[in-house]
Write an enzyme that holds these catalytic residues in place. Structure first.
Site, PDB file in Angstrom:
ATOM      1  N   HIS A 100      10.435  35.268 -35.280  1.00 48.83           N
ATOM      2  CA  HIS A 100      11.111  36.574 -35.286  1.00 48.83           C
ATOM      3  C   HIS A 100      11.837  36.800 -36.620  1.00 48.83           C
ATOM      4  O   HIS A 100      11.860  37.927 -37.137  1.00 48.83           O
ATOM      5  CB  HIS A 100      12.114  36.658 -34.145  1.00 48.83           C
ATOM      6  CG  HIS A 100      11.487  36.818 -32.793  1.00 48.83           C
ATOM      7  ND1 HIS A 100      10.516  37.761 -32.536  1.00 48.83           N
ATOM      8  CD2 HIS A 100      11.697  36.159 -31.623  1.00 48.83           C
ATOM      9  CE1 HIS A 100      10.150  37.690 -31.265  1.00 48.83           C
ATOM     10  NE2 HIS A 100      10.855  36.717 -30.695  1.00 48.83           N
ATOM     11  N   HIS A 128       9.303  29.628 -32.413  1.00 51.99           N
ATOM     12  CA  HIS A 128       9.116  31.011 -31.959  1.00 51.99           C
ATOM     13  C   HIS A 128      10.241  31.905 -32.470  1.00 51.99           C
ATOM     14  O   HIS A 128       9.989  33.012 -32.962  1.00 51.99           O
ATOM     15  CB  HIS A 128       9.082  31.040 -30.427  1.00 51.99           C
ATOM     16  CG  HIS A 128       9.056  32.415 -29.853  1.00 51.99           C
ATOM     17  ND1 HIS A 128       7.874  33.095 -29.601  1.00 51.99           N
ATOM     18  CD2 HIS A 128      10.062  33.264 -29.489  1.00 51.99           C
ATOM     19  CE1 HIS A 128       8.157  34.288 -29.106  1.00 51.99           C
ATOM     20  NE2 HIS A 128       9.479  34.411 -29.027  1.00 51.99           N
ATOM     21  N   GLU A 129      11.479  31.433 -32.367  1.00 49.16           N
ATOM     22  CA  GLU A 129      12.609  32.234 -32.839  1.00 49.16           C
ATOM     23  C   GLU A 129      12.567  32.420 -34.355  1.00 49.16           C
ATOM     24  O   GLU A 129      12.921  33.477 -34.867  1.00 49.16           O
ATOM     25  CB  GLU A 129      13.936  31.607 -32.409  1.00 49.16           C
ATOM     26  CG  GLU A 129      14.126  31.517 -30.899  1.00 49.16           C
ATOM     27  CD  GLU A 129      13.925  32.850 -30.190  1.00 49.16           C
ATOM     28  OE1 GLU A 129      14.213  33.905 -30.793  1.00 49.16           O
ATOM     29  OE2 GLU A 129      13.477  32.837 -29.038  1.00 49.16           O
TER      30      GLU A 129
END
Length: 226
Positions: free
Chosen positions: A103, A99-100
């Site tokens: 980004h 998920h990071e």
């Protein structure tokens, strides 16, 4: 009963929503951090693989203390993974790491909602700091324009939370799609990881709901002036 008194209910409801969302993400994460992925990849290893697949060789991965303190820092192009993610091979850790990285990919691709969120951060910080004092000063001195300015500034906080939703949901979709297409996790593990990311995403929904309720609280205070 005057509308003013309903304002206290807004604060209580917002607190309960935030508390429930936080409990949900903590319990879901605690459950799936005990489930190890079949390939034995750690969060850091999975993050590095996804970054490299997207040509982001310059983005570094660093450990950071705490739990669920994971984040991507666009100023330094660093993905920081918490202690419970960096060296862990759980499906929860791999999902959070992916998920990071999502980004980081958004930033590299100039994803519009992320760009908008970054642009309004300074105004949002001002709004969150000055909104309540301005409303209360306006109430005390009978200055309606001050109250209106405070409400307007807090509306920027609501806008920030609203823009945050597509950024977070998109990062999670990218993460789950990549985890499956790159065979980092098998289908069952992707599903389990998805539960962690969904629970995390709901905290941002809760933050938006809380911001809206606080905005209604400020409007209720202004209603007392009228």
């Amino acid at each position: 009963m005057p509308f003013m008194y309903y304002g206290y209910g807004f604060v209580l409801i917002g607190f309960l929503i935030a508390l429930l969302a936080q409990w949900n993400v903590q319990s879901t994460y605690s459950k799936y951090k005990k489930v190890q992925n079949a390939r034995g990849l750690t969060g850091a290893m999975a993050a590095r693989q996804i970054l490299d697949q997207n040509g982001l060789y310059h983005v570094r991965i660093e450990p950071i203390s705490g739990e669920l303190t994971d984040h991507f820092d666009p100023r330094t192009n660093v993905v920081r993974l918490s202690d419970s993610v960096y060296n862990s091979s759980s499906v929860a850790a791999v999902g959070v790491a992916a998920h990071e990285v999502g980004h980081a990919i958004q930033y590299a691709q100039d994803y519009a909602p992320m760009r908008l969120r970054a642009a309004i951060i300074p105004a949002t910080q001002i709004g969150s700091t000055l909104s309540y004092p301005l409303v209360l000063l306006g109430l005390f001195f009978g200055a309606t324009p001050l109250m209106d300015l405070g409400i307007l500034l807090f509306s920027l906080v609501v806008l920030f939370q609203l823009v945050t939703l597509p950024v977070e949901f998109n990062a999670s979709r990218r993460a789950l799609k990549t985890l499956e297409s790159s065979y980092i996790l098998d289908s069952d593990e992707v599903r389990q990881s998805g539960k962690v990311l969904t629970a995390a995403a709901l905290t941002y929904v809760a933050a938006l709901a809380t911001a809206l309720l606080n905005l209604m609280r400020l409007i209720a205070i202004r209603g007392r002036r009228d």
